[in-house]
Design a protein around this motif. Structure first.
Motif, short mmCIF file in Angstrom:
data_model
loop_
_atom_site.label_atom_id
_atom_site.label_comp_id
_atom_site.label_asym_id
_atom_site.label_seq_id
_atom_site.Cartn_x
_atom_site.Cartn_y
_atom_site.Cartn_z
N PHE A 82 0.86 -1.19 0.00
CA PHE A 82 0.00 0.00 0.00
C PHE A 82 0.88 1.22 0.00
N PHE A 83 0.51 2.22 -0.83
CA PHE A 83 1.27 3.47 -0.88
C PHE A 83 0.33 4.59 -1.25
N ASP A 84 0.38 5.68 -0.48
CA ASP A 84 -0.40 6.87 -0.77
C ASP A 84 0.52 8.08 -0.68
N ASP A 85 0.69 8.78 -1.81
CA ASP A 85 1.57 9.95 -1.84
C ASP A 85 0.80 11.26 -1.81
N PHE A 86 -0.49 11.20 -1.51
CA PHE A 86 -1.32 12.36 -1.27
C PHE A 86 -1.31 13.37 -2.41
N GLU A 87 -1.41 12.84 -3.61
CA GLU A 87 -1.69 13.72 -4.74
C GLU A 87 -3.14 14.18 -4.68
N THR A 88 -3.99 13.35 -4.09
CA THR A 88 -5.38 13.69 -3.79
C THR A 88 -5.70 13.11 -2.42
N PHE A 89 -6.89 13.44 -1.90
CA PHE A 89 -7.37 12.74 -0.71
C PHE A 89 -8.19 11.57 -1.21
N ASN A 90 -7.63 10.38 -1.09
CA ASN A 90 -8.21 9.17 -1.67
C ASN A 90 -9.13 8.49 -0.65
N THR A 91 -10.42 8.53 -0.90
CA THR A 91 -11.37 7.94 0.03
C THR A 91 -11.39 6.42 -0.04
N ASP A 92 -10.65 5.83 -0.97
CA ASP A 92 -10.44 4.38 -0.94
C ASP A 92 -9.43 4.00 0.13
N ASN A 93 -8.67 4.98 0.61
CA ASN A 93 -7.62 4.74 1.60
C ASN A 93 -7.94 5.29 2.98
N TRP A 94 -8.70 6.39 3.04
CA TRP A 94 -8.86 7.12 4.30
C TRP A 94 -10.29 7.56 4.51
N GLN A 95 -10.64 7.71 5.79
CA GLN A 95 -11.89 8.35 6.17
C GLN A 95 -11.64 9.21 7.40
N ASP A 96 -12.47 10.24 7.58
CA ASP A 96 -12.40 11.02 8.81
C ASP A 96 -12.83 10.14 9.98
N GLN A 97 -12.14 10.28 11.10
CA GLN A 97 -12.53 9.54 12.30
C GLN A 97 -12.97 10.57 13.35
N ILE A 98 -14.24 10.50 13.69
CA ILE A 98 -14.85 11.51 14.55
C ILE A 98 -15.19 10.88 15.89
N LEU A 99 -14.46 11.28 16.93
CA LEU A 99 -14.67 10.74 18.28
C LEU A 99 -13.97 11.64 19.27
N TRP A 100 -14.23 11.41 20.55
CA TRP A 100 -13.61 12.18 21.63
C TRP A 100 -12.85 11.20 22.52
N VAL A 101 -11.52 11.35 22.59
CA VAL A 101 -10.68 10.47 23.40
C VAL A 101 -9.66 11.31 24.16
N ASN A 102 -9.11 10.71 25.22
CA ASN A 102 -8.01 11.30 25.99
C ASN A 102 -8.34 12.69 26.54
N ASN A 103 -9.61 12.98 26.68
CA ASN A 103 -10.06 14.28 27.19
C ASN A 103 -9.49 15.44 26.38
N GLU A 104 -9.31 15.22 25.07
CA GLU A 104 -8.72 16.24 24.20
C GLU A 104 -9.61 17.47 24.12
N ASP A 105 -8.97 18.63 23.94
CA ASP A 105 -9.67 19.90 23.99
C ASP A 105 -10.34 20.26 22.67
N GLN A 106 -9.82 19.74 21.56
CA GLN A 106 -10.34 20.11 20.24
C GLN A 106 -11.51 19.23 19.83
N CYS A 107 -12.19 19.66 18.78
CA CYS A 107 -13.28 18.89 18.18
C CYS A 107 -12.83 18.44 16.79
N TYR A 108 -12.86 17.14 16.53
CA TYR A 108 -12.55 16.65 15.19
C TYR A 108 -13.73 16.95 14.26
N VAL A 109 -13.42 17.41 13.05
CA VAL A 109 -14.45 17.78 12.09
C VAL A 109 -14.26 17.01 10.79
N ARG A 110 -15.31 16.95 9.99
CA ARG A 110 -15.33 16.17 8.76
C ARG A 110 -14.92 17.00 7.55
#
Length: 285
Positions: free
Chosen positions: A39-67
């Protein structure tokens, strides 16, 4: 169903890489030994076959993950991925939920987190990313490049077998690059989270290396399984080896790239983790 490989033969690798390869190419691949790219991704684009946004709250983090890179938290341009923490200047609602089903409080910080979950998952082998983090050491910074077991029960839960609590087998964790600002600039941690045998029971310290590096420059950060050892490398030079414990991490893993904020300290400049490429390789005898 997830694809689970206890071992991966040369024939399986060739089939996975190219079902249509001709006889000469197959013979050539079969004769090669060493690391073979799966597997290799050189980020010429954001390839949705390889990645998805992960939306959750862990480790009491201060920020909000967004899509979808909202508020410029995720950008692919000029051949690299940029993940950012962004200060919106005022608090806004956040839909991130923690393991207990509690919603993240309102926050003025948003950030990007992507995962290869149910896209690109592999058993053992070698994972590498080439990345950099300018302006390291600012209070609250927490960028990371890491792996999580594919049967983990944290969002997004998309398949019936995603039922295993962290860090039990099936939901193990390896941190390949983790910059924690508390220790100052130009360092990172590499570790295995040691499974203490119950949900939430993870030992963060006993199998951890803290390594110096010039974080504003691109480096290759990797982890590999080899002869039952787990080996961490910086620019392909071994910096840490955990012996005889590779068998304790037998599950398929997916990759995560994220930039978190771990306290309420104000941001004094832009926070960006820039990723040139990510790859997975399999060892062929």
């Amino acid at each position: 169903m997830k694809l689970v490989w206890a071992t991966l033969s040369t024939a399986l690798l060739i089939t996975a890489c190219s079902n249509n390869a001709d006889t000469d190419t197959t013979a050539e691949q079969a004769s090669e030994k060493g690391w073979q790219t799966t597997f290799f991704d050189d980020f010429e684009t954001f390839n949705t076959d390889n990645w998805q946004d992960q939306i959750l709250w862990v480790n009491n983090e201060d920020q909000c993950y967004v899509r979808d890179g909202a508020f410029d938290t995720r950008e692919v341009s000029n051949g690299t991925l940029k993940l950012r923490v962004v200060d919106l200047g005022q608090k806004r609602p956040c839909d991130n939920m923690n393991k207990a089903g509690e919603q993240h409080p309102d926050t003025q910080y948003v950030a990007g987190r992507i995962a290869s979950k149910n896209k690109q998952e592999f058993v053992q082998g070698k994972w590498t990313a080439r990345l950099r983090v300018p302006n390291s050491g600012q209070p609250g910074m927490f960028p990371a490049w890491w792996l999580l077991g594919a049967y983990n029960n944290e969002p997004p839960v998309q398949e019936a077998d995603e039922t295993v609590c962290w860090p039990m087998t099936g939901s193990g964790e390896l941190d390949i690059f983790e910059h924690h600002s508390d220790g100052g600039p130009n360092h990172y941690a590499a570790r295995i989270i040691k499974n203490e045998g119950h949900c939430g029971g993870g030992d963060w310290q006993s199998q951890m290396l803290v390594q110096e590096a010039t974080l504003d420059k691109f480096h290759e950060y990797s982890v590999e399984w080899m002869n039952n050892d787990v080996i961490f490398r910086l620019d392909d030079v071994e910096v840490y080896r955990i012996k005889d414990e590779g068998h304790l991490l037998p599950e398929p893993f997916f990759a995560i790239l994220n930039f978190a904020k771990i306290n309420d300290s104000p941001m004094t400049s832009n926070w960006t983790m820039e990723v040139d490429w990510v790859k997975h390789e399999t060892w062929v005898e």
